[in-house]
Design an enzyme around this catalytic site. Structure first.
Site, short mmCIF file in Angstrom:
data_model
loop_
_atom_site.label_atom_id
_atom_site.label_comp_id
_atom_site.label_asym_id
_atom_site.label_seq_id
_atom_site.Cartn_x
_atom_site.Cartn_y
_atom_site.Cartn_z
N HIS A 1 -47.61 49.32 -40.04
CA HIS A 1 -47.98 48.34 -41.02
C HIS A 1 -47.48 48.91 -42.45
O HIS A 1 -46.94 49.87 -42.63
CB HIS A 1 -49.41 48.28 -41.39
CG HIS A 1 -50.21 47.62 -40.11
ND1 HIS A 1 -51.41 47.22 -40.20
CD2 HIS A 1 -49.77 47.16 -38.97
CE1 HIS A 1 -51.87 46.51 -38.80
NE2 HIS A 1 -50.79 46.74 -38.17
N GLU B 1 -48.07 49.32 -45.35
CA GLU B 1 -48.75 50.52 -46.36
C GLU B 1 -48.19 51.84 -45.62
O GLU B 1 -47.74 52.74 -46.23
CB GLU B 1 -50.18 50.61 -46.30
CG GLU B 1 -50.71 49.17 -46.93
CD GLU B 1 -50.97 48.23 -45.81
OE1 GLU B 1 -50.37 48.05 -44.89
OE2 GLU B 1 -51.88 47.46 -45.91
N CYS C 1 -55.52 46.33 -43.67
CA CYS C 1 -56.77 46.31 -42.60
C CYS C 1 -57.50 47.44 -42.49
O CYS C 1 -57.22 48.68 -42.77
CB CYS C 1 -55.82 46.19 -41.38
SG CYS C 1 -55.11 47.46 -40.60
N ALA D 1 -34.05 14.87 -41.10
CA ALA D 1 -32.83 14.32 -42.00
C ALA D 1 -32.81 13.07 -41.66
O ALA D 1 -32.80 12.33 -40.88
CB ALA D 1 -31.53 15.27 -41.54
N ARG E 1 -35.26 28.41 -38.96
CA ARG E 1 -35.32 28.89 -37.75
C ARG E 1 -35.51 30.20 -37.39
O ARG E 1 -36.53 30.49 -36.57
CB ARG E 1 -33.78 28.58 -36.64
CG ARG E 1 -33.81 27.12 -36.54
CD ARG E 1 -32.35 26.97 -35.40
NE ARG E 1 -32.29 25.45 -35.41
CZ ARG E 1 -31.15 25.22 -35.06
NH1 ARG E 1 -30.18 25.93 -34.59
NH2 ARG E 1 -30.82 23.74 -34.76
N ASP F 1 -27.83 15.47 -27.74
CA ASP F 1 -27.25 16.40 -28.69
C ASP F 1 -26.66 17.77 -28.08
O ASP F 1 -25.75 18.50 -28.55
CB ASP F 1 -27.83 16.87 -29.89
CG ASP F 1 -27.98 15.43 -30.84
OD1 ASP F 1 -27.50 14.52 -30.44
OD2 ASP F 1 -28.84 15.58 -31.92
N ARG G 1 -27.83 30.51 -36.03
CA ARG G 1 -26.40 31.17 -36.23
C ARG G 1 -25.81 31.32 -37.52
O ARG G 1 -24.91 31.93 -37.68
CB ARG G 1 -25.32 29.88 -35.49
CG ARG G 1 -25.97 29.74 -33.88
CD ARG G 1 -24.93 28.81 -33.15
NE ARG G 1 -25.05 27.71 -33.68
CZ ARG G 1 -25.96 26.57 -33.60
NH1 ARG G 1 -26.78 26.76 -32.71
NH2 ARG G 1 -25.79 25.42 -34.00
N1 LIG Z 1 -32.13 13.40 -38.39
C1 LIG Z 1 -32.71 14.24 -37.70
O1 LIG Z 1 -33.51 14.96 -38.39
C2 LIG Z 1 -32.67 14.42 -36.02
C3 LIG Z 1 -33.33 15.67 -35.47
C4 LIG Z 1 -33.05 15.51 -34.03
C5 LIG Z 1 -32.62 14.72 -33.32
N2 LIG Z 1 -32.23 13.52 -34.04
C6 LIG Z 1 -31.51 12.40 -33.25
O2 LIG Z 1 -32.41 11.91 -32.53
C7 LIG Z 1 -31.88 11.26 -31.39
C8 LIG Z 1 -32.81 10.96 -30.07
O3 LIG Z 1 -33.93 10.65 -30.61
P1 LIG Z 1 -35.16 10.16 -29.68
O4 LIG Z 1 -36.08 9.56 -30.36
O5 LIG Z 1 -34.45 9.77 -28.43
O6 LIG Z 1 -35.48 11.58 -29.23
P2 LIG Z 1 -36.70 12.54 -29.45
O7 LIG Z 1 -37.60 11.98 -30.36
O8 LIG Z 1 -36.18 13.94 -29.55
O9 LIG Z 1 -37.59 12.57 -27.98
C9 LIG Z 1 -37.91 11.31 -27.60
C10 LIG Z 1 -38.77 11.73 -26.19
O10 LIG Z 1 -39.89 12.57 -26.52
C11 LIG Z 1 -41.07 12.28 -25.51
N3 LIG Z 1 -42.21 12.03 -26.10
C12 LIG Z 1 -42.57 11.02 -26.97
N4 LIG Z 1 -43.85 11.10 -27.20
C13 LIG Z 1 -44.31 12.03 -26.61
C14 LIG Z 1 -45.49 12.66 -26.27
N5 LIG Z 1 -46.58 12.01 -27.09
N6 LIG Z 1 -45.84 13.46 -25.71
C15 LIG Z 1 -44.61 14.17 -24.87
N7 LIG Z 1 -43.39 13.55 -25.12
C16 LIG Z 1 -43.14 12.66 -25.80
C17 LIG Z 1 -40.53 11.04 -24.79
O11 LIG Z 1 -40.04 11.52 -23.50
P3 LIG Z 1 -40.41 10.79 -22.15
O12 LIG Z 1 -39.38 9.61 -22.18
O13 LIG Z 1 -40.11 11.72 -21.02
O14 LIG Z 1 -41.87 10.09 -22.52
C18 LIG Z 1 -39.17 10.44 -25.50
O15 LIG Z 1 -38.27 9.92 -24.70
C19 LIG Z 1 -30.44 12.11 -31.24
O16 LIG Z 1 -29.51 11.06 -31.65
C20 LIG Z 1 -30.45 13.24 -32.43
O17 LIG Z 1 -29.08 13.40 -32.85
C21 LIG Z 1 -31.94 13.56 -35.24
#
Ligand SMILES: NC(=O)c1ccc[n+]([C@@H]2O[C@H](COP(=O)([O-])OP(=O)(O)OC[C@H]3O[C@@H](n4cnc5c(N)ncnc54)[C@H](OP(=O)(O)O)[C@@H]3O)[C@@H](O)[C@H]2O)c1
Length: 359
Positions: A77, A79, A105, A193, A222, A238, A245
Site C-alpha cells: 500500500h 504508506e 486501512c 464522438a 483506456r 471497425d 497504443r
Molecule cells: N463516434 C463514436 O464515438 C463511435 C464509437 C464506436 C463506434 N462507432 C461507430 O458506430 C458504428 C456501429 O454502430 P452500431 O450502432 O451498429 O453498433 P453498436 O452500437 O456498437 O452495436 C450494436 C449492437 O449492440 C447490440 N445491442 C443493442 N442493444 C443491446 C442490448 N440491450 N443488450 C445487448 N446487446 C445490445 C445489438 O446486437 P444484436 O443485433 O445482436 O442484438 C446491436 O446490433 C460503426 O460505424 C462505428 O464506427 C462510433
C-alpha cells in the site's frame, strides 16, 4: 515491488513517544498532497479491485522525503511503499508526517494494515485526503491511529479555498472504488464522438474522425479503466483493437475484460481470439443492463463504453451510465469536449484531466 510485510512491525514502535510531534508546515502538507495525487494518478487502471492511493512522507521542515503509490493489488500500500523508500534512501529517521490521499486501512487484506506500518515508523502526524468508503471491512484507520497517539488531521481542516481542488481530486481518484463499494457495480464512462452534424458514424473508409489529441485522450482513458464495453455493430464495422497504443499501458497489467454486447451472437471467433492476444478477456453479453453488475463482480472498478449509436441509445434510455464524455467537432475545426456525471458529484475523469494541471 516492495511489499507491506517489511513494515509489519506491529503496533509497538521503537520510536519515542508521539507527544513531541513537530508536524510539517501546512504549505508543505499541501505540496505533499499534490505529489501524492500525481503519483497515485500514474496507477489509475492498475490497482483494481483496490483504489489508487498516493502517499508523501515529509520531514519536520516539510521537505518531501519520499512519494509512493499503491501500484497493483497484492503489492505494498502507498504508506508502506513510501516508508520503504525512505528507508532505502537512509532518511527514515527524519520522517515525521505522512500525507495520504485516502484514509489508511486498518484491516488485514492481502497485505497488513497500513495503520501498523505508520505506527511502527517514526511518523508522528498523518494528513488524510478522504475517508475510506469501504463499508465491508472494519475501517476506522484514522480513529485507530489517533487512539494510538498519532496526530491525525484531514485535508478539509485546512482553509477551504486552498484545499478544495485537492480534496475534489482525492475524491475523484477513488470515485469508481467508492461507487463499487456502495453499489457493487463498475463505474461506467461512455465516450462518444460526434461529427458537426451530430453523427457517430465515420466517413466511408475511416474508423475515426476525431483529432490526434482526442484519440490520445481516448487511449489515456483506456489505460485508466479496467474494462472495455462495446457492441457487435462496432466490432463488425471497425474491427477495433481497443488496446492502449498511443500512451504506454501499465507494465505487466492483468488482462482487461472486453464485453461485446450482442443479443444474437455474430461476433467473429477470430476477432475474439485476436482480442485475447492483445491482452483482453473477451466475453459476450446478451443484455447490456447486466454489464455493470457483471463487471463489478469481477472486481472491475471502472469501465469505458466504446460503442455505436444503437448500444448507446439503450444505455442512455435505461440510464446505465455514470459519466458521459462527448467530443463534438465544431465548425471552426476545433472540438468541444463535455463531461456529464449522471448523479451530480465528482467525475472519475477529473483524475486524468485535472491532476496533472492542479496537482
Ligand atoms: N463516434 C463514436 O464515438 C463511435 C464509437 C464506436 C463506434 N462507432 C461507430 O458506430 C458504428 C456501429 O454502430 P452500431 O450502432 O451498429 O453498433 P453498436 O452500437 O456498437 O452495436 C450494436 C449492437 O449492440 C447490440 N445491442 C443493442 N442493444 C443491446 C442490448 N440491450 N443488450 C445487448 N446487446 C445490445 C445489438 O446486437 P444484436 O443485433 O445482436 O442484438 C446491436 O446490433 C460503426 O460505424 C462505428 O464506427 C462510433
Amino acid at each position: 515491488v516492495t511489499t507491506c510485510e517489511s513494515w509489519d512491525v506491529g503496533v509497538a514502535s521503537r520510536y519515542p513517544e508521539r507527544s513531541d510531534t513537530t508536524a510539517a508546515p501546512n504549505a508543505a502538507v499541501l505540496n505533499g498532497f499534490r505529489a501524492a495525487l500525481r503519483e497515485a494518478q500514474l496507477y489509475v487502471g492498475a490497482t483494481a479491485p483496490n483504489p489508487p492511493v498516493g502517499c508523501a512522507i515529509l520531514d519536520a521542515d516539510g521537505e518531501i522525503l519520499a512519494v509512493a503509490a499503491h501500484q497493483c493489488a497484492g503489492s505494498a500500500h502507498a504508506e508502506a511503499a513510501a516508508l520503504a523508500l525512505c528507508a532505502e534512501r537512509g532518511v527514515l529517521d527524519r520522517a515525521v508526517t505522512a500525507v495520504v490521499t485516502l484514509e489508511p486501512c486498518n484491516h488485514v487484506g492481502r497485505t497488513p494494515p497500513c495503520t501498523h506500518a505508520l505506527l511502527g515508523s517514526p511518523i508522528r502526524s498523518v494528513w488524510i485526503g478522504c475517508a475510506d468508503p469501504n463499508g465491508h471491512v472494519p475501517g476506522g484507520g484514522a480513529a485507530y491511529l489517533a487512539a494510538e497517539g498519532m496526530q491525525v488531521a484531514w485535508l478539509e481542516q485546512l482553509s477551504p479555498d486552498m484545499t478544495e481542488p485537492l480534496l475534489t481530486l482525492c475524491q475523484a481518484l477513488i470515485v469508481p472504488f467508492t461507487h463499487h463499494m456502495q453499489t457493487g457495480l463498475a463505474w461506467i464512462t461512455v465516450k462518444q464522438a460526434l461529427t458537426m452534424q451530430g453523427e457517430m458514424i465515420p466517413p466511408v473508409g475511416h474508423t475515426v474522425f476525431t483529432s490526434e489529441k482526442a484519440l490520445t485522450h481516448a487511449h489515456r482513458i483506456r489505460r485508466a479503466t479496467d474494462a472495455i464495453v462495446t457492441g457487435v455493430g462496432t466490432v463488425l464495422a471497425d474491427n477495433p483493437g481497443f488496446d492502449v497504443r498511443r500512451v504506454p499501458d501499465h507494465a505487466g497489467r492483468a488482462a482487461r475484460p472486453l464485453v461485446v454486447c450482442a443479443r444474437r451472437g455474430g461476433i467473429p471467433e477470430d476477432w475474439m481470439r485476436r482480442a485475447e492476444t492483445r491482452g483482453f478477456t473477451p466475453c459476450v453479453c446478451g443484455d447490456v443492463a447486466d454489464v455493470a453488475q457483471m463487471l463489478g463482480e469481477q472486481g472491475v472498478l471502472w469501465a469505458m463504453v466504446e460503442a455505436g449509436p444503437a448500444l448507446l441509445q439503450t444505455i442512455r434510455a435505461q440510464a446505465l451510465w455514470d459519466e458521459w464524455l462527448t467530443i463534438r467537432q465544431m465548425p471552426d475545426g476545433t472540438e468541444q469536449v463535455t463531461r456529464v456525471v449522471r448523479v451530480p458529484g465528482v467525475a472519475a475523469l477529473s483524475v486524468l484531466d485535472e491532476i496533472e494541471g492542479a496537482a
